[in-house]
Motif scaffolding. Structure first.
Motif, PDB file in Angstrom:
ATOM      1  N   GLN A   1       2.919   1.675   8.636  1.00 53.28           N
ATOM      2  CA  GLN A   1       2.739   2.902   7.865  1.00 53.28           C
ATOM      3  C   GLN A   1       2.625   2.585   6.379  1.00 53.28           C
ATOM      4  N   TRP A   2       2.049   3.541   5.641  1.00 51.36           N
ATOM      5  CA  TRP A   2       1.966   3.413   4.198  1.00 51.36           C
ATOM      6  C   TRP A   2       3.355   3.624   3.596  1.00 51.36           C
TER       7      TRP A   2
ATOM      8  N   THR B   1      -4.523   5.440  -4.031  1.00 51.22           N
ATOM      9  CA  THR B   1      -4.975   4.973  -2.719  1.00 51.22           C
ATOM     10  C   THR B   1      -5.576   6.103  -1.875  1.00 51.22           C
TER      11      THR B   1
ATOM     12  N   SER C   1      -8.512   2.408   6.372  1.00 49.25           N
ATOM     13  CA  SER C   1      -7.111   2.760   6.564  1.00 49.25           C
ATOM     14  C   SER C   1      -6.553   2.098   7.813  1.00 49.25           C
TER      15      SER C   1
ATOM     16  N   ARG D   1      -7.077   5.854   2.013  1.00 47.82           N
ATOM     17  CA  ARG D   1      -6.429   6.549   3.122  1.00 47.82           C
ATOM     18  C   ARG D   1      -7.371   7.526   3.818  1.00 47.82           C
TER      19      ARG D   1
ATOM     20  N   TYR E   1       0.844  -1.191   0.000  1.00 48.28           N
ATOM     21  CA  TYR E   1       0.000   0.000   0.000  1.00 48.28           C
ATOM     22  C   TYR E   1       0.883   1.246   0.000  1.00 48.28           C
TER      23      TYR E   1
ATOM     24  N   LEU F   1      -3.404  -0.523   8.046  1.00 48.02           N
ATOM     25  CA  LEU F   1      -2.215  -0.249   8.856  1.00 48.02           C
ATOM     26  C   LEU F   1      -2.020  -1.290   9.953  1.00 48.02           C
TER      27      LEU F   1
ATOM     28  N   ALA G   1       1.291   5.486  -0.620  1.00 45.32           N
ATOM     29  CA  ALA G   1       0.569   6.766  -0.535  1.00 45.32           C
ATOM     30  C   ALA G   1       0.656   7.492  -1.869  1.00 45.32           C
TER      31      ALA G   1
END
Length: 262
Positions: free
Chosen positions: A226-227, A205, A215, A209, A199, A219, A201
């Protein structure tokens, strides 16, 4: 490493790309932009390809030229076979040392309602274009006896996903194509590998998010917590494009914060 070589010089010799030309598809934003900038920073001149690429100023041109390398913009709609064929012929006429097949798309619909048009569009962009470009550019690499091809696979090259049957099918096929080409071309001096992003950022996405529940669920599953950033994927691509990966063939390298390890 010889006694006259410093650790920094040795490392640079393994990861440096001076004197090479790299093609990056899907280069105008997100992961593709980060890859283009990273390969340029390592010494490669970059040919950036996207459906919305512009001839004038752009974010990717600025990023590449800031490293002192040259940038050549090309435009191609990867869903149109004729445009992909023309692009492949153009690139085959150049000396391309590195081909990064990163351009891609996704259509999110439950499988029971996933239309033929959506399925065909995603497969055309994600798979067919990568094969045509690899075939035509790869032939010239084989003639020279060297070259690097890196495809962008996905976590869904290993898993089924939800509501993305076309995307999962195409990315599973990219993993298979990577291995098939590696089997045929490794002995000819051409490395064919893939990265499988988790995944990341990016614009693709954004909606995930912004959804607090989705989200959090994502996570909670990622050991890194974290992304990924586009630069995380670019670093793995640099490795696969570099002399450091000269004996790496047919690998699908996950860059997922540990997602697949759970």
């Amino acid at each position: 490493m010889t006694a006259l070589t410093t650790p920094a010089e040795f490392a640079h010799s393994l990861l440096g790309l001076e004197g090479t030309t790299a093609v990056v598809t899907g280069a105008s934003q997100g992961i593709g932009l980060a890859i283009a900038e990273t390969l340029a920073a390592a010494g490669a001149d970059v040919i950036g390809v996207s459906y919305d690429m512009v001839d004038g100023p752009s974010e990717v041109r600025t990023a590449v030229e800031a490293t002192g390398r040259t940038f050549t913009p090309l435009r191609c709609d990867f869903s149109v076979r004729e445009q992909v064929t023309a692009l492949a012929a153009d690139l085959a006429a150049r000396k391309v040392d590195i081909l990064v097949n990163n351009g891609g798309t996704i259509r999110r619909t439950p499988a029971a309602f996933h239309t033929d048009e959506d399925f065909d569009y995603v497969v055309d962009v994600n798979l067919r274009a990568a094969f045509i470009l690899s075939r035509e550019v790869g032939r010239t690499m084989l003639e020279r006896g060297s070259g690097k091809i890196v495809n962008t696979a996905s976590m869904l090259s290993f898993q089924g996903g939800i509501n993305v049957p076309g995307y999962t099918s195409s990315k599973s096929a990219i993993a298979g194509l990577t291995k098939a080409l590696a089997n045929e071309w490794a002995a000819g001096g051409v490395n064919v590998n893939a990265v499988a992003p988790g995944y990341v950022a990016t614009a693709n996405t954004h909606d995930l998010r912004q959804d607090p529940e989705r989200s959090k669920a994502i996570l909670d599953r990622i050991p890194a917590g974290q992304w990924a950033q586009p630069s995380d994927i670019a670093g793995a691509v640099l490795f696969l494009c570099s002399p450091a990966a000269s004996y790496v063939h047919g690998a699908i390298l996950p860059v997922d914060g540990g997602w697949l390890a759970r």
